[in-house]
Write a protein that holds these residues in place. Sequence first.
Motif, PDB file in Angstrom:
ATOM      1  N   ALA A 242      11.775 -49.304 115.879  1.00 46.84           N
ATOM      2  CA  ALA A 242      12.668 -48.309 115.276  1.00 46.84           C
ATOM      3  C   ALA A 242      12.168 -47.916 113.893  1.00 46.84           C
ATOM      4  O   ALA A 242      12.252 -46.750 113.487  1.00 46.84           O
ATOM      5  CB  ALA A 242      14.085 -48.873 115.193  1.00 46.84           C
ATOM      6  N   VAL A 243      11.614 -48.887 113.169  1.00 42.32           N
ATOM      7  CA  VAL A 243      11.051 -48.613 111.844  1.00 42.32           C
ATOM      8  C   VAL A 243       9.837 -47.701 111.956  1.00 42.32           C
ATOM      9  O   VAL A 243       9.654 -46.776 111.155  1.00 42.32           O
ATOM     10  CB  VAL A 243      10.701 -49.945 111.139  1.00 42.32           C
ATOM     11  N   ALA A 244       8.990 -47.935 112.965  1.00 37.61           N
ATOM     12  CA  ALA A 244       7.820 -47.081 113.166  1.00 37.61           C
ATOM     13  C   ALA A 244       8.231 -45.642 113.446  1.00 37.61           C
ATOM     14  O   ALA A 244       7.589 -44.688 112.982  1.00 37.61           O
ATOM     15  CB  ALA A 244       6.974 -47.619 114.321  1.00 37.61           C
ATOM     16  N   MET A 245       9.307 -45.462 114.186  1.00 36.25           N
ATOM     17  CA  MET A 245       9.780 -44.123 114.488  1.00 36.25           C
ATOM     18  C   MET A 245      10.360 -43.448 113.245  1.00 36.25           C
ATOM     19  O   MET A 245      10.264 -42.233 113.087  1.00 36.25           O
ATOM     20  CB  MET A 245      10.823 -44.185 115.597  1.00 36.25           C
ATOM     21  N   ALA A 246      10.949 -44.256 112.341  1.00 35.89           N
ATOM     22  CA  ALA A 246      11.533 -43.685 111.127  1.00 35.89           C
ATOM     23  C   ALA A 246      10.493 -43.472 110.036  1.00 35.89           C
ATOM     24  O   ALA A 246      10.491 -42.445 109.344  1.00 35.89           O
ATOM     25  CB  ALA A 246      12.646 -44.598 110.615  1.00 35.89           C
ATOM     26  N   ALA A 247       9.597 -44.453 109.861  1.00 37.67           N
ATOM     27  CA  ALA A 247       8.611 -44.381 108.773  1.00 37.67           C
ATOM     28  C   ALA A 247       7.430 -43.473 109.114  1.00 37.67           C
ATOM     29  O   ALA A 247       6.750 -42.976 108.218  1.00 37.67           O
ATOM     30  CB  ALA A 247       8.107 -45.785 108.437  1.00 37.67           C
ATOM     31  N   LYS A 248       7.138 -43.318 110.414  1.00 37.51           N
ATOM     32  CA  LYS A 248       6.097 -42.409 110.899  1.00 37.51           C
ATOM     33  C   LYS A 248       4.702 -42.701 110.330  1.00 37.51           C
ATOM     34  O   LYS A 248       4.007 -41.809 109.844  1.00 37.51           O
ATOM     35  CB  LYS A 248       6.470 -40.948 110.609  1.00 37.51           C
ATOM     36  N   PRO A 249       4.237 -43.966 110.382  1.00 37.81           N
ATOM     37  CA  PRO A 249       2.839 -44.210 110.004  1.00 37.81           C
ATOM     38  C   PRO A 249       1.903 -43.485 110.960  1.00 37.81           C
ATOM     39  O   PRO A 249       2.264 -43.213 112.113  1.00 37.81           O
ATOM     40  CB  PRO A 249       2.701 -45.734 110.137  1.00 37.81           C
ATOM     41  N   ALA A 250       0.702 -43.163 110.473  1.00 36.88           N
ATOM     42  CA  ALA A 250      -0.246 -42.422 111.316  1.00 36.88           C
ATOM     43  C   ALA A 250      -0.518 -43.160 112.624  1.00 36.88           C
ATOM     44  O   ALA A 250      -0.676 -42.529 113.679  1.00 36.88           O
ATOM     45  CB  ALA A 250      -1.543 -42.187 110.552  1.00 36.88           C
TER      46      ALA A 250
END
Length: 273
Positions: A242-250
């Motif tokens: 969920a954090v990856a979807m919010a933070a949007k790292p490359a």
Amino acid sequence: MNQPIAHASLAPATPFRTAADARRAIRSGAWTGHTVGLAPANVQGNLMILPADLAGDFLRFCQANPKPCPLLGVSEPGSRRLPALGLDLDLATDAPGYRVFEHGELTAEVPDLEAIWRDDFVTFVIGCSFSFEEALLAAGVPLRHVAEGRNVAMYTTAIPTTAAGPFHGPLVVSMRPMKAADAIRAIQITGRLPAVHGAPVHIGDPSLIGIADIAAPDFGDPVAILPDEMPVFWACGVTPQAVAMAAKPALCVTHAPGLMLITDLLNRDLAFV
């Protein structure tokens, strides 16, 4: 985001003698389903794999959010090994499934990372609630998803995590329905296991933590909640997704929900008293 997850039938006892046997079966493709109940004496781990330039920020995120992200180990950049968790363990092949996120979007689900592994990847292994289930079952606390051979139900909540660098987003929880007496016992048991999420974060009304439909989990499989039961929610290691979807790292890579890394650590060694 509720993606179908492959199942293998779950026998009452694990079909593998050791965690290493389970990893070899996963690595060879002989086992592709969820890891609930596999090598039940052993600690299972969630994965978050990031380029090295983001690893420091994610380490701080884990330190700021120990309930959903209790760290079991962190690899050296580019290394597929973590000997402290298993001498033969390969971080790129030993989970039954991986998810690839690019700029916050899920772009692929793959059985291994052989084709995309990078020399700057740093792997974080995070404690998993599957590990405390052995202690619950040993204490006579029934777990319906285990009895039914299902993946545990997981939900994205309205509870925010503590941000660190670019990493922020909602807490994800896993849910197990229990009678009141079993819930009390589960709190006592899991409170002694902070390395695998510790005590529950919520009991009862799911709407109070932003879950609109308890019958429709965001990850995993739904299970029935009987009239004399209440839902009990633990912080979940799927939170980094969920954090990856919010933070949007490359770029980042995680395990697929329910398809964990099985380590040589023993659940009995995680408790403190």
